[in-house]
Design a protein around this motif. Sequence first.
Motif, PDB file in Angstrom:
ATOM      1  N   ASP A 252      25.760 -22.374   2.610  1.00 27.63           N
ATOM      2  CA  ASP A 252      26.411 -21.287   2.752  1.00 27.63           C
ATOM      3  C   ASP A 252      26.206 -20.512   1.417  1.00 27.63           C
ATOM      4  O   ASP A 252      26.120 -19.227   1.377  1.00 27.63           O
ATOM      5  CB  ASP A 252      27.956 -21.037   2.796  1.00 27.63           C
ATOM      6  N   LYS A 253      25.495 -21.061   0.367  1.00 24.59           N
ATOM      7  CA  LYS A 253      25.171 -20.266  -1.041  1.00 24.59           C
ATOM      8  C   LYS A 253      23.706 -20.479  -1.260  1.00 24.59           C
ATOM      9  O   LYS A 253      23.407 -20.058  -2.301  1.00 24.59           O
ATOM     10  CB  LYS A 253      25.991 -21.195  -2.135  1.00 24.59           C
TER      11      LYS A 253
ATOM     12  N   ARG B 151      18.993 -22.618  -4.677  1.00 25.73           N
ATOM     13  CA  ARG B 151      20.098 -23.582  -4.287  1.00 25.73           C
ATOM     14  C   ARG B 151      19.940 -24.310  -3.217  1.00 25.73           C
ATOM     15  O   ARG B 151      20.650 -24.552  -2.203  1.00 25.73           O
ATOM     16  CB  ARG B 151      21.391 -22.839  -4.738  1.00 25.73           C
TER      17      ARG B 151
ATOM     18  N   GLU C 169      30.249 -19.885 -12.574  1.00 22.64           N
ATOM     19  CA  GLU C 169      29.826 -18.547 -12.428  1.00 22.64           C
ATOM     20  C   GLU C 169      28.909 -18.194 -13.573  1.00 22.64           C
ATOM     21  O   GLU C 169      28.997 -18.414 -14.885  1.00 22.64           O
ATOM     22  CB  GLU C 169      30.889 -17.073 -12.243  1.00 22.64           C
TER      23      GLU C 169
ATOM     24  N   ASP D  18      25.179 -26.326  -1.347  1.00 26.45           N
ATOM     25  CA  ASP D  18      26.170 -25.789  -0.096  1.00 26.45           C
ATOM     26  C   ASP D  18      24.989 -24.925   0.422  1.00 26.45           C
ATOM     27  O   ASP D  18      24.685 -23.794  -0.114  1.00 26.45           O
ATOM     28  CB  ASP D  18      27.262 -25.123  -0.691  1.00 26.45           C
TER      29      ASP D  18
ATOM     30  N   ARG E 260      24.837 -19.178  -9.177  1.00 23.09           N
ATOM     31  CA  ARG E 260      24.721 -17.978  -8.312  1.00 23.09           C
ATOM     32  C   ARG E 260      24.754 -16.538  -8.940  1.00 23.09           C
ATOM     33  O   ARG E 260      25.310 -16.475  -9.966  1.00 23.09           O
ATOM     34  CB  ARG E 260      26.158 -17.943  -7.496  1.00 23.09           C
TER      35      ARG E 260
END
Length: 324
Positions: A237-238, A231, A155, A235, A188
């Motif tokens: 989804d991210k 990104r 994070e 992934d 993220r």
Amino acid sequence: YHIVEGEHSLWDGVSRPYRETIRAFLVYFHNEILRRPVETFCFTNGSIGNFFFAGARIFFQSLDAAIFLFSRVSQIPAESLVLPVISTNDRLTLGCELWDGTIIRGQNEISHPSNGRREVVDKDCNSCSALPSSIKRVFYMSSEGCNLLHEVFPEANHTVLEQLSKVDCIVYAMGSLFTSVCPSLVLRGIGETIASRSIPKVLLLNGSHDRETIGLSASGFVTAITDSLNRTYGDPDKSLKYHPKDYVNAILVPEGGQIPLDVENLASKGIFHVLTVKSVHDTKVGVIFDPVSLIQALTGLISEHMDARLAEPDPLTENVTSVC
């Protein structure tokens, strides 16, 4: 050895309190290495500052505390805020994926591999073997990892996100694009926060290529930054879908730099503000920005943005009609 013992010429002119403070953490760092006999560590091409910082971080078990100490010892101005983009004591390793599918583990192996040779490393693109393919993305992996199965998703430091939401300008500095700049962007929350800000977002273009950026033009740098913040290749989804202009809206170019300036491609990405800034030649790294000229250029961009904001009509009053 002579540096740790305080006998090296590097200590000339350093006061005793500073010398003993720095030496204490160099010794601690060295002792920590000796406690791990199964691991080999090569000091060749190492940075004394990095060794000191690593010793402080291990001793305090706190990255923030190590930054505080380093800032005081190196006399970084009090008004400067130095923040770790990741605040953790976990051991992480930087990895990169090339377009041919190759996975490379470790910053040194990406930017300036030594191949086990004990010689001075030169990060110039002509001083070491080229990458087998250009870099697709960088990512974090566990310290024992060696492939994509070991990818981890740390994070972002909440304080960094908080500061990004308040600053008047965001600058992507000169340096190693994929091993210095992009690792701070793939976390993220970073892309989301930067895209949400209506402020100058300035790329300082490098003055020359290195092993990581051979063949890249100015628009290629922008693409790498955009893909990192979005990104794009991690992934799904991210990932994000923001446009390049949401992350970069101005580019400062050092005069006489070697990076091709493809203005048309930049314009197609929505980036029209490209400014050439006076440069100087550094014997070690080549063309860099003249510091005074760079400060003036950045100040001008911020002032220009502020003036534009002040000139905007107030939505609360623009439709008010005076009635007599």
